[in-house]
Scaffold this motif. Structure first.
Motif, PDB file in Angstrom:
ATOM      1  N   ASP A 208       0.879  -1.159   0.000  1.00  0.00           N
ATOM      2  CA  ASP A 208       0.000   0.000   0.000  1.00  0.00           C
ATOM      3  C   ASP A 208       0.919   1.212   0.000  1.00  0.00           C
ATOM      4  OD1 ASP A 208      -1.730   2.016   0.462  1.00  0.00           O
ATOM      5  OD2 ASP A 208      -2.599   1.217   2.301  1.00  0.00           O
ATOM      6  N   ASP A 209       1.216   1.715  -1.211  1.00  0.00           N
ATOM      7  CA  ASP A 209       2.243   2.752  -1.342  1.00  0.00           C
ATOM      8  C   ASP A 209       1.651   4.131  -1.596  1.00  0.00           C
ATOM      9  OD1 ASP A 209       3.854   0.613  -1.132  1.00  0.00           O
ATOM     10  OD2 ASP A 209       4.761   0.758  -3.110  1.00  0.00           O
ATOM     11  N   THR A 210       0.347   4.278  -1.399  1.00  0.00           N
ATOM     12  CA  THR A 210      -0.273   5.536  -1.801  1.00  0.00           C
ATOM     13  C   THR A 210       0.334   6.733  -1.073  1.00  0.00           C
ATOM     14  OG1 THR A 210      -2.025   4.762  -0.359  1.00  0.00           O
ATOM     15  CG2 THR A 210      -2.489   4.767  -2.713  1.00  0.00           C
ATOM     16  N   ARG A 211       0.160   6.764   0.249  1.00  0.00           N
ATOM     17  CA  ARG A 211       0.686   7.910   1.002  1.00  0.00           C
ATOM     18  C   ARG A 211       2.120   7.594   1.441  1.00  0.00           C
ATOM     19  NH1 ARG A 211      -0.266  10.088   6.205  1.00  0.00           N
ATOM     20  NH2 ARG A 211      -1.320   8.210   6.881  1.00  0.00           N
TER      21      ARG A 211
ATOM     22  N   SER B 199       8.886  12.165   0.452  1.00  0.00           N
ATOM     23  CA  SER B 199       8.434  12.537  -0.897  1.00  0.00           C
ATOM     24  C   SER B 199       8.385  14.057  -1.068  1.00  0.00           C
ATOM     25  CB  SER B 199       7.063  11.930  -1.197  1.00  0.00           C
ATOM     26  OG  SER B 199       7.168  10.531  -1.239  1.00  0.00           O
TER      27      SER B 199
END
Ligand SMILES: [Zn+2]
Length: 416
Positions: free
Chosen positions: A170-173, A406
């Motif tokens: 689950d790399d979304t945030r 990020s």
């Protein structure tokens, strides 16, 4: 564009080459575009001034659920005595998530942006999901002999149900991956090890185990005697069907199929030359936990030889039950103080890129190079205008002024 910008400082340490003086990190859409030395002020840049910008640090092994036990489990000369004190210092189930959250926050404040954390059950997954940093979480499983006495929340059945119910990544945030960790050869019998390896393969999940941590573990695997046998008998967990393999822990792990995977092997404190040759032929990584290793008075760790053989060695803090902080900077400073001959660039590699490789994240992060996530830390210089940024990094005691994930600031009061 969101999460874009220019960041300058007296030094940038990309961990992918030598430090750059008066340098600028360019970020677009959360990814690194370039890192280069510059002349004069860069207009529009966030300037950290007399500081070092370095990649987010990676703590490849910890148990954040034990964060609340800081200073409460003293070592009195026996690893098993310490383990029994740990078992007695029972943690309420409702405290698990609170301790993990506190541990994640403490980690971030020291510049750690990725943890490899061992946890138990759904409360751990929940806390990892809500945390502010990248997490590779390993669900712990164990059980020796009498299956009925193995704790239900640490059975492979429970772990399988949880893994199936959690997306592989689950790399979304932030990055969250949940894998599995059969605890150690003295608490986990071969059948459970094999089931965990099978689960990791089938569901494509990360795999981790504690291995070759103590001399007592070597004795237990060699002939089934010694302090761990006594420990299991005292807790009613010994089962005569367990046949000691007569192997070293590394050979044993190989026979169980662990070394065929990119398994994370925690500790490897007691390894022979044969073990090292065997490890060098695998793609496993070793987590060396320097201050925890020192806490237990282990014999010198062979990490230098491992690295020379091409084995990937990264760093971990282990839990606060055997360490003073969750800071990888503190680990670097400790290793430097106790092994001054180790190249500082190598140390930084162990704290960044090697951790990324160990946790399967090297295509995403771990260095300040174009294309990777702009995860970085700004650390003030103790000696302004220094020409030796490694000296400053390893001798000073300063903490980060800002941490970015990020390209977005997630910690620190720093304002450009
Ligand atoms: Zn551990």
């Amino acid at each position: 564009m969101m999460n874009s910008g220019l960041f300058t400082a007296r030094w940038i340490m990309p961990a992918a080459g030598p430090p750059m003086r008066d340098a600028c990190l360019a970020v677009e859409g959360g990814r690194i575009v370039s890192v280069q030395s510059v002349r004069g002020r860069v207009s529009g840049a966030t300037d950290f001034g007399e500081a070092i910008i370095l990649p987010g640090l990676i703590n490849a092994h910890t148990h954040l659920e034990l964060t609340g036990l800081a200073g409460r489990v003293p070592y009195r000369g026996s690893f098993i005595g310490w383990l029994e004190s740990l078992i007695r210092a029972v943690i309420d189930e409702q405290d698990y998530a609170r301790f993990i959250s506190a541990g994640l926050s403490q980690s971030l404040a020291t510049g750690v942006t990725v943890v490899g954390d061992i946890g138990i059950g759904q409360p751990a997954i929940q806390a990892w999901r809500q945390g502010g940093i990248h997490t590779i979480g390993f669900l712990e499983v164990l059980g020796m002999g009498h299956r009925s006495t193995a704790p239900r929340d640490r059975s492979t059945k429970t772990a399988e149900a949880l893994l199936v119910g959690t997306p592989p990544t689950d790399d979304t945030r932030r990055i969250l991956r949940v894998g599995i960790s059969p605890h150690a050869p003295y608490t986990t019998d071969p059948a459970i090890y094999r089931r965990a390896v099978d689960l990791a393969n089938r569901l494509q999940r990360p795999l981790c185990t504690h291995l070759a941590e103590t001399r007592a573990e070597l004795q237990f695997l060699s002939d089934g005697t010694g302090p761990f046998r006594d420990f299991l008998e005292r807790y009613g967990l010994w089962d005569d069907t367990f046949k000691p393999p007569g192997d070293s822990p590394i050979e044993y792990a190989n026979r169980l199929g662990l070394l065929k995977n990119r398994c994370l092997l925690v500790h490897a404190n007691y390894v022979s030359n044969n073990d090292l040759d065997l490890l060098a032929r695998t793609s496993c990584s070793i987590v060396y936990c320097p201050r925890s290793h020192h806490f237990f008075h282990h014999e010198p760790h062979r990490f230098g030889e491992m690295i020379r053989l091409g084995i990937n060695v990264c760093l971990g803090t282990d839990s606060l039950a055997s360490n003073d902080s969750l800071s990888i900077l503190d680990e670097l400073r400790f290793v430097h103080a106790t092994n001054p001959a180790v190249d500082p660039a190598r140390l930084l590699h162990m704290a960044t890129r090697a951790g990324a490789v160990a946790l399967g994240l090297e295509t995403q992060l771990g260095q300040l190079t174009p294309g990777l996530r702009a995860d970085f830390v700004a650390l003030p210089l103790e000696q302004p205008k220094t020409t030796d940024p490694f000296g400053d990094l390893l001798h000073c005691n300063l903490s980060p002024i800002a941490v970015f994930l990020s390209g977005k600031q997630i910690y620190g009061m720093y304002k450009s």
